[in-house]
Scaffold this motif. Structure first.
Motif, PDB file in Angstrom:
ATOM      1  N   PHE A  74     -13.340 -17.186  36.005  1.00 29.70           N
ATOM      2  CA  PHE A  74     -12.664 -17.976  34.970  1.00 29.70           C
ATOM      3  C   PHE A  74     -12.391 -19.409  35.440  1.00 29.70           C
ATOM      4  O   PHE A  74     -11.443 -20.050  35.009  1.00 29.70           O
ATOM      5  CB  PHE A  74     -11.353 -17.295  34.566  1.00 29.70           C
ATOM      6  CG  PHE A  74     -11.564 -15.996  33.847  1.00 29.70           C
ATOM      7  CD1 PHE A  74     -11.612 -15.960  32.467  1.00 29.70           C
ATOM      8  CD2 PHE A  74     -11.746 -14.823  34.561  1.00 29.70           C
ATOM      9  CE1 PHE A  74     -11.828 -14.760  31.804  1.00 29.70           C
ATOM     10  CE2 PHE A  74     -11.964 -13.622  33.908  1.00 29.70           C
ATOM     11  CZ  PHE A  74     -12.006 -13.582  32.519  1.00 29.70           C
ATOM     12  N   GLY A  75     -13.238 -19.903  36.324  1.00 31.14           N
ATOM     13  CA  GLY A  75     -13.046 -21.237  36.867  1.00 31.14           C
ATOM     14  C   GLY A  75     -13.274 -22.363  35.883  1.00 31.14           C
ATOM     15  O   GLY A  75     -12.869 -23.496  36.125  1.00 31.14           O
ATOM     16  N   ASP A  76     -13.916 -22.079  34.755  1.00 37.45           N
ATOM     17  CA  ASP A  76     -14.200 -23.124  33.767  1.00 37.45           C
ATOM     18  C   ASP A  76     -13.135 -23.194  32.670  1.00 37.45           C
ATOM     19  O   ASP A  76     -13.377 -23.773  31.608  1.00 37.45           O
ATOM     20  CB  ASP A  76     -15.569 -22.891  33.121  1.00 37.45           C
ATOM     21  CG  ASP A  76     -16.705 -22.990  34.130  1.00 37.45           C
ATOM     22  OD1 ASP A  76     -16.684 -23.941  34.931  1.00 37.45           O
ATOM     23  OD2 ASP A  76     -17.588 -22.117  34.121  1.00 37.45           O
ATOM     24  N   VAL A  77     -11.975 -22.622  32.914  1.00 37.63           N
ATOM     25  CA  VAL A  77     -10.971 -22.505  31.861  1.00 37.63           C
ATOM     26  C   VAL A  77     -10.565 -23.859  31.289  1.00 37.63           C
ATOM     27  O   VAL A  77     -10.410 -24.008  30.072  1.00 37.63           O
ATOM     28  CB  VAL A  77      -9.733 -21.731  32.377  1.00 37.63           C
ATOM     29  CG1 VAL A  77      -9.107 -22.415  33.595  1.00 37.63           C
ATOM     30  CG2 VAL A  77      -8.701 -21.575  31.275  1.00 37.63           C
ATOM     31  N   ARG A  82     -10.431 -25.111  24.058  1.00 39.26           N
ATOM     32  CA  ARG A  82     -10.535 -24.453  22.756  1.00 39.26           C
ATOM     33  C   ARG A  82     -11.657 -25.100  21.954  1.00 39.26           C
ATOM     34  O   ARG A  82     -11.890 -26.297  22.069  1.00 39.26           O
ATOM     35  CB  ARG A  82      -9.223 -24.574  21.979  1.00 39.26           C
ATOM     36  CG  ARG A  82      -8.059 -23.861  22.622  1.00 39.26           C
ATOM     37  CD  ARG A  82      -8.264 -22.367  22.622  1.00 39.26           C
ATOM     38  NE  ARG A  82      -7.142 -21.676  23.270  1.00 39.26           N
ATOM     39  CZ  ARG A  82      -7.199 -20.412  23.674  1.00 39.26           C
ATOM     40  NH1 ARG A  82      -8.314 -19.718  23.514  1.00 39.26           N
ATOM     41  NH2 ARG A  82      -6.159 -19.851  24.242  1.00 39.26           N
ATOM     42  N   ALA A  83     -12.316 -24.321  21.132  1.00 45.24           N
ATOM     43  CA  ALA A  83     -13.435 -24.837  20.340  1.00 45.24           C
ATOM     44  C   ALA A  83     -12.901 -25.621  19.145  1.00 45.24           C
ATOM     45  O   ALA A  83     -13.002 -25.200  17.997  1.00 45.24           O
ATOM     46  CB  ALA A  83     -14.329 -23.692  19.882  1.00 45.24           C
ATOM     47  N   TYR A  84     -12.306 -26.770  19.444  1.00 48.29           N
ATOM     48  CA  TYR A  84     -11.711 -27.585  18.389  1.00 48.29           C
ATOM     49  C   TYR A  84     -11.858 -29.049  18.754  1.00 48.29           C
ATOM     50  O   TYR A  84     -11.540 -29.455  19.882  1.00 48.29           O
ATOM     51  CB  TYR A  84     -10.237 -27.237  18.214  1.00 48.29           C
ATOM     52  CG  TYR A  84      -9.547 -28.032  17.121  1.00 48.29           C
ATOM     53  CD1 TYR A  84      -9.762 -27.718  15.783  1.00 48.29           C
ATOM     54  CD2 TYR A  84      -8.706 -29.093  17.424  1.00 48.29           C
ATOM     55  CE1 TYR A  84      -9.148 -28.442  14.771  1.00 48.29           C
ATOM     56  CE2 TYR A  84      -8.087 -29.825  16.423  1.00 48.29           C
ATOM     57  CZ  TYR A  84      -8.306 -29.496  15.097  1.00 48.29           C
ATOM     58  OH  TYR A  84      -7.713 -30.220  14.103  1.00 48.29           O
ATOM     59  N   ARG A 103     -13.486 -30.047  38.162  1.00 47.94           N
ATOM     60  CA  ARG A 103     -14.053 -28.707  38.421  1.00 47.94           C
ATOM     61  C   ARG A 103     -14.271 -28.438  39.900  1.00 47.94           C
ATOM     62  O   ARG A 103     -14.152 -27.293  40.352  1.00 47.94           O
ATOM     63  CB  ARG A 103     -15.384 -28.572  37.665  1.00 47.94           C
ATOM     64  CG  ARG A 103     -16.018 -27.183  37.762  1.00 47.94           C
ATOM     65  CD  ARG A 103     -15.114 -26.124  37.178  1.00 47.94           C
ATOM     66  NE  ARG A 103     -15.690 -24.781  37.245  1.00 47.94           N
ATOM     67  CZ  ARG A 103     -15.603 -23.975  38.292  1.00 47.94           C
ATOM     68  NH1 ARG A 103     -14.965 -24.388  39.391  1.00 47.94           N
ATOM     69  NH2 ARG A 103     -16.135 -22.770  38.255  1.00 47.94           N
ATOM     70  N   ASP A 104     -14.564 -29.477  40.687  1.00 54.27           N
ATOM     71  CA  ASP A 104     -14.799 -29.242  42.117  1.00 54.27           C
ATOM     72  C   ASP A 104     -13.516 -28.888  42.850  1.00 54.27           C
ATOM     73  O   ASP A 104     -13.569 -28.459  44.012  1.00 54.27           O
ATOM     74  CB  ASP A 104     -15.474 -30.456  42.767  1.00 54.27           C
ATOM     75  CG  ASP A 104     -14.638 -31.716  42.626  1.00 54.27           C
ATOM     76  OD1 ASP A 104     -13.903 -31.837  41.624  1.00 54.27           O
ATOM     77  OD2 ASP A 104     -14.721 -32.581  43.512  1.00 54.27           O
ATOM     78  N   GLY A 182      -2.086 -17.351  25.656  1.00 57.48           N
ATOM     79  CA  GLY A 182      -3.332 -18.074  25.866  1.00 57.48           C
ATOM     80  C   GLY A 182      -3.524 -18.525  27.301  1.00 57.48           C
ATOM     81  O   GLY A 182      -2.698 -19.259  27.852  1.00 57.48           O
ATOM     82  N   GLU A 183      -4.629 -18.086  27.911  1.00 54.89           N
ATOM     83  CA  GLU A 183      -4.888 -18.442  29.309  1.00 54.89           C
ATOM     84  C   GLU A 183      -5.093 -19.945  29.469  1.00 54.89           C
ATOM     85  O   GLU A 183      -4.598 -20.552  30.428  1.00 54.89           O
ATOM     86  CB  GLU A 183      -6.120 -17.695  29.814  1.00 54.89           C
ATOM     87  CG  GLU A 183      -6.436 -17.994  31.277  1.00 54.89           C
ATOM     88  CD  GLU A 183      -7.871 -17.675  31.644  1.00 54.89           C
ATOM     89  OE1 GLU A 183      -8.195 -17.751  32.832  1.00 54.89           O
ATOM     90  OE2 GLU A 183      -8.658 -17.367  30.726  1.00 54.89           O
ATOM     91  N   TYR A 184      -5.812 -20.568  28.522  1.00 53.51           N
ATOM     92  CA  TYR A 184      -6.053 -22.005  28.623  1.00 53.51           C
ATOM     93  C   TYR A 184      -4.750 -22.788  28.550  1.00 53.51           C
ATOM     94  O   TYR A 184      -4.530 -23.714  29.329  1.00 53.51           O
ATOM     95  CB  TYR A 184      -7.002 -22.456  27.512  1.00 53.51           C
ATOM     96  CG  TYR A 184      -7.077 -23.956  27.363  1.00 53.51           C
ATOM     97  CD1 TYR A 184      -7.468 -24.763  28.434  1.00 53.51           C
ATOM     98  CD2 TYR A 184      -6.762 -24.572  26.155  1.00 53.51           C
ATOM     99  CE1 TYR A 184      -7.531 -26.144  28.305  1.00 53.51           C
ATOM    100  CE2 TYR A 184      -6.825 -25.948  26.019  1.00 53.51           C
ATOM    101  CZ  TYR A 184      -7.207 -26.732  27.093  1.00 53.51           C
ATOM    102  OH  TYR A 184      -7.259 -28.095  26.962  1.00 53.51           O
ATOM    103  N   GLU A 185      -3.863 -22.418  27.623  1.00 54.65           N
ATOM    104  CA  GLU A 185      -2.589 -23.125  27.493  1.00 54.65           C
ATOM    105  C   GLU A 185      -1.744 -22.956  28.753  1.00 54.65           C
ATOM    106  O   GLU A 185      -1.088 -23.906  29.199  1.00 54.65           O
ATOM    107  CB  GLU A 185      -1.833 -22.623  26.266  1.00 54.65           C
ATOM    108  CG  GLU A 185      -2.392 -23.102  24.942  1.00 54.65           C
ATOM    109  CD  GLU A 185      -3.684 -22.399  24.535  1.00 54.65           C
ATOM    110  OE1 GLU A 185      -4.400 -22.919  23.677  1.00 54.65           O
ATOM    111  OE2 GLU A 185      -3.968 -21.315  25.107  1.00 54.65           O
TER     112      GLU A 185
END
Length: 666
Positions: A74-77, A82-84, A103-104, A182-185
Motif C-alpha cells: 500500500f505504498g502508493d496510498v 481519491r478518484a476525484y 514516493r521514494d 478511509g486509509e488515504y485520509e
C-alpha cells in the motif's frame, strides 16, 4: 490584546509581523502592549496564542525530511488518493497535487490486520529496526497501517522501536490523530502532522524561551482548529490539531458577538494582509466539519468550517496575458509589503489602491507607525494596471478594490447559498485589518440585513483567543446501521472516550469542572461523506434517523428516507470552560455629536467625505454615508446611502438606506 479580567479594561495594539522569525513579532507585540498598559509581565495569569506557522509551512513549500511507513502493498496510498478532480471533474488536464511525502520516502512494512482488527500478519519488528537505523537525515515519520483505526498495536510498536533506535526522529501515528475509516485520509492526516511537527516544535520551544526572557511565566495555550485551546506541549505533539488556529479565533469572536446580539445567524469575513477567511455562524454557533483540506491534503480533524481565499490587503494586482485585471493570490506580504510602504515593494496591491482612492489616511497605518507614500502607490498602479489597460489611475485603483471584493463574494456564496442560507436573512460581521475596506461593498452585493464592524476590528482574532475554552476531542469507529447499534454498547464507548478526554484536560490536576458533549457521525449507506449530530441522552435509533434526514435536507436540499442510515463514528468533546470575560466599552463623556474632518474619496466619483475617529464615537451616535471611520488597526468605508449607528458595545451597525433596518439594537 491585553485584558484586565476584573475591571474589563482592554488594551490593544498591532505590530508588523516578522515572517523570518514569527515569534519575534509575538515578543515585540507583548512588550509593546505591556508597556502601553504599564503592566508587569510577571503579573500575567494566562496567555493564548494563535498561529499559522504550520499552515504556512505547507503553503510556502517548506522542506522537512519526512518519511511514511505503510502496510506492505500500500505504498502508493498518497499518490492514488481519491478518484476525484478537485475543482472541476471535467478537466482532463487536471493534475493532482504533489504528495507532501515523496514516493521514494515511503516504506512498506510487513504487517496486516483485517477490517475487524484481527491480525493476519504480525509486525516484522526486525524490518522496522533495520529501517530506523537506515533512515539517515530523516527528521520525522508518519505511520499509517491498514485498518489501524481498529487495531493500533502495530503502529504503537513502531513508535516504541523508533524511541529506542532513533529517538531523534519525530513520530506521527494515524491512530493517534483520527479514527477515520478511509486509509488515504488517515495517511494524509499523519503525513501533514509529521511534515510540520519538527518546525512547529522548534517554534514553540523558542517562543517559550523568549517569553521567559521577558518575564512571562504564566501558562501559555494555543488555538486549535476546532475552536478550543490546548497547551503548547500538546500542540507540539499533534500539530495537525492547530491548523487554521488564527482564522478560527476570529470566527469564535464573531460567534460571541452574534450571541450577545440575540443569537444572530451571520457570515463572518476576516480580511488580513495576505488572505481572507469566510465562515458562517448559525444562531450564534460556528459551523463545524469533521474533515478538511490543506493545500490539497485531506486532514481528518474536527474544525470550524472556514473558507480561505488568497485575497487580502497585500494581494498583488496584475494584468494577465489576455488583458484582464487580476488580484492575488500572490501577496506582497509584510516584507517588502505594498509599494506605498516604501520598503522596496514595486507591485500594486489592494492597500495601494485604497490609499489612492482616499480610503486610507496618508498619515499611515498602526497609528502612524507605518507611513504610507501615495506617490509610490500611484506609480505602481499606473505602471502595472492603468497604463496597460488604458485606464485612469483612480479607475484602475477602483477596479482593484472591487475585484478583491468579488473574490470574497464568491467565497461567501459558497458558504451560504450553496449550503442553504439566504444572505438576505443574515448579517455580516467584517473584521481584520482590511475587512472594513470591502465590507460595505459586499453587504450591498449580498443584500444582507446589516453589516457589523466590531470594536478593534484588526484585533478581533486576538479577542477570540481570550474567549475560547480548553477542548479535547475523542472518536471511536462503529460502521454499523443505526438499528444495529446497541444503546448499552454505545454508552460504554462514550464513557471510555470521556475518560480519555478528562485525562487529557486534567493534566495531572484533580477537581476540574469539565463538560462532555456526545456526537454521532452518520451517512446514508454507500455515501462517502458524513454529517454529525449531537447524541446526548439515551440512544434512540428512530430519533437519530429522523435527525439525520433533517440535517441532510438542510445541508444538501434533499433527503432519502428509504435509504438505510449508517453510524460511522462516535465522538465526544470534553471542555473546560474559560471564565467569563467582560470587555468594557468606552464610556467617557463627550459633548455634542462626533466632529469629523473631511477629504476627497473616490466612490465612482470624487466626493468630499467625512472622516471619523473611532475612539471619539459613542453609543447611539449615527451618521450617513459616504463616510470613513479610522482607527489604529483598521479602516471602515461606508458607501453613499449607508446609515451607521454605534451600538452599546461600540460596534458599528451599517445598513443601506434602501434596506429595512436590522432588528439589532443592542
Amino acid at each position: 490584546m491585553l485584558i484586565d479580567d476584573v475591571s474589563g479594561t482592554v488594551w490593544v495594539d498591532k505590530v508588523p509581523s516578522t515572517p523570518a522569525v514569527p515569534s519575534d513579532g509575538v515578543i515585540n507585540g507583548a512588550k509593546q502592549i505591556l508597556g502601553k498598559a504599564q503592566v508587569q509581565a510577571e503579573s500575567l495569569d494566562l496567555m493564548v496564542y494563535g498561529t499559522t506557522v504550520s499552515v504556512n509551512r505547507i503553503l510556502q513549500g517548506g522542506s522537512t525530511r519526512t518519511a511514511l511507513l505503510t502496510t506492505a502493498g500500500f505504498g502508493d496510498v498518497l499518490e492514488l488518493a481519491r478518484a476525484y478532480r478537485f475543482g472541476n471533474i471535467y478537466d482532463t488536464r487536471w493534475k493532482p497535487p504533489k504528495p507532501i511525502i515523496s514516493r521514494d520516502n515511503v516504506h512498506e512494512i510487513s504487517e496486516r490486520v483485517t477490517f475487524r482488527g484481527d491480525v493476519v500478519t504480525p509486525l516484522d519488528v526486525a524490518q522496522v529496526e533495520s529501517l530506523a537505523a537506515q533512515l539517515g537525515d530523516i527528521e520525522s515519520i508518519a505511520v499509517c497501517f491498514l485498518h489501524s483505526n481498529q487495531f493500533s498495536d502495530h503502529e504503537r510498536a513502531v513508535r516504541e522501536i523508533f524511541l529506542r533506535v532513533r529517538p531523534d526522529i519525530s513520530v506521527s501515528l494515524s491512530s493517534d490523530l483520527t479514527a477515520s475509516t478511509g486509509e488515504y485520509e488517515r495517511a494524509s492526516t499523519a503525513a501533514v502532522d509529521a511534515f510540520v511537527k519538527p518546525r512547529l516544535k522548534e517554534h514553540f520551544e523558542y517562543l517559550e524561551a523568549q517569553l521567559r526572557e521577558i518575564g512571562i511565566t504564566c501558562p501559555v495555550y494555543t488555538m486549535q482548529g476546532n475552536g478550543g485551546v490546548m497547551t503548547l506541549a500538546a500542540a507540539a505533539a499533534s500539530p495537525v490539531r492547530v491548523m487554521n488556529s488564527g482564522p478560527v479565533a476570529g470566527v469564535i469572536a464573531g460567534a460571541d458577538l452574534c450571541q450577545q446580539l440575540g443569537n444572530l445567524t451571520a457570515v463572518t469575513l476576516d480580511m488580513g494582509g495576505t488572505s481572507t477567511d469566510v465562515a458562517v455562524v448559525n444562531e450564534g454557533r460556528p459551523r463545524e466539519t469533521q474533515s478538511g483540506q490543506l493545500h490539497g491534503n485531506p486532514v481528518s480533524q474536527s474544525t470550524i468550517e472556514v473558507d480561505p481565499i488568497g485575497a487580502g490587503g497585500g494581494s498583488v494586482a496584475w494584468v494577465d496575458d489576455g488583458g484582464a485585471l487580476r488580484v492575488g493570490p500572490h501577496s506582497a506580504g509584510a516584507d517588502p509589503g505594498p509599494a506605498c510602504y516604501g520598503k522596496g515593494g514595486t507591485e500594486p496591491t489592494v492597500t495601494d489602491a485604497a490609499l489612492v482612492l482616499g480610503y486610507l489616511s496618508p498619515d499611515g497605518l498602526l497609528g502612524g507607525a507605518t507611513k504610507l507614500r501615495r506617490e509610490l502607490a500611484s506609480e505602481a498602479i499606473n505602471r502595472v494596471v492603468a497604463g496597460p489597460l488604458g485606464l485612469t489611475e483612480h479607475e484602475a485603483a477602483y477596479g482593484i478594490v472591487r475585484l478583491a471584493a468579488a473574490a470574497s463574494l464568491r467565497a461567501i456564496r459558497r458558504m451560504t447559498v450553496a449550503r442553504g442560507f439566504d444572505p438576505r436573512d443574515l448579517v455580516m460581521v467584517s473584521f481584520g485589518g482590511a475587512g472594513g475596506l470591502i465590507g460595505a461593498i459586499l453587504s450591498h452585493e449580498l443584500e444582507v440585513s446589516g453589516l457589523i464592524i466590531p470594536t478593534n476590528p484588526g484585533n478581533v482574532s486576538a479577542r477570540g483567543l481570550l474567549l475560547t475554552d480548553q477542548r479535547h476531542d475523542e472518536m471511536w469507529p462503529l460502521n454499523k446501521l443505526v438499528h444495529d447499534v446497541a444503546g448499552s454498547d454505545l454508552a460504554e464507548i462514550y464513557t471510555s472516550l470521556e475518560k480519555n478526554g478528562t485525562a487529557a484536560l486534567l493534566d495531572g490536576t484533580t477537581g476540574a469542572d469539565l463538560e462532555h458533549v456526545r456526537f454521532l457521525d452518520l451517512r446514508y449507506l454507500g455515501q462517502a461523506f458524513d454529517l454529525t449530530i449531537e447524541s446526548n441522552g439515551d440512544y434512540n435509533p428512530e430519533h437519530v434517523t429522523e435527525e439525520f434526514h433533517r440535517i441532510h435536507a438542510e445541508r444538501y436540499g434533499h433527503s432519502d428516507k428509504s435509504n438505510p442510515v449508517q453510524v460511522v463514528m462516535a465522538r465526544t468533546t470534553t471542555v473546560r470552560r474559560t471564565p467569563n470575560i467582560t470587555f468594557a466599552a468606552a464610556t467617557s463623556p463627550r459633548e455634542g455629536g462626533p466632529v469629523p474632518i473631511h477629504r476627497d474619496v473616490y466612490f465612482g466619483e470624487w466626493r468630499k467625505t467625512p472622516i471619523y475617529t473611532r475612539s471619539e464615537l459613542r453609543p447611539d451616535d449615527t451618521f450617513e454615508g459616504p463616510f470613513i471611520v479610522q482607527e489604529q488597526g483598521s479602516t471602515t468605508v461606508g458607501l453613499p446611502g449607508d446609515h451607521c449607528k454605534v451600538l452599546s458595545d461600540g460596534s458599528l451597525l451599517i445598513t443601506p438606506k434602501s434596506s429595512p433596518r436590522t432588528s439589532t439594537s443592542r
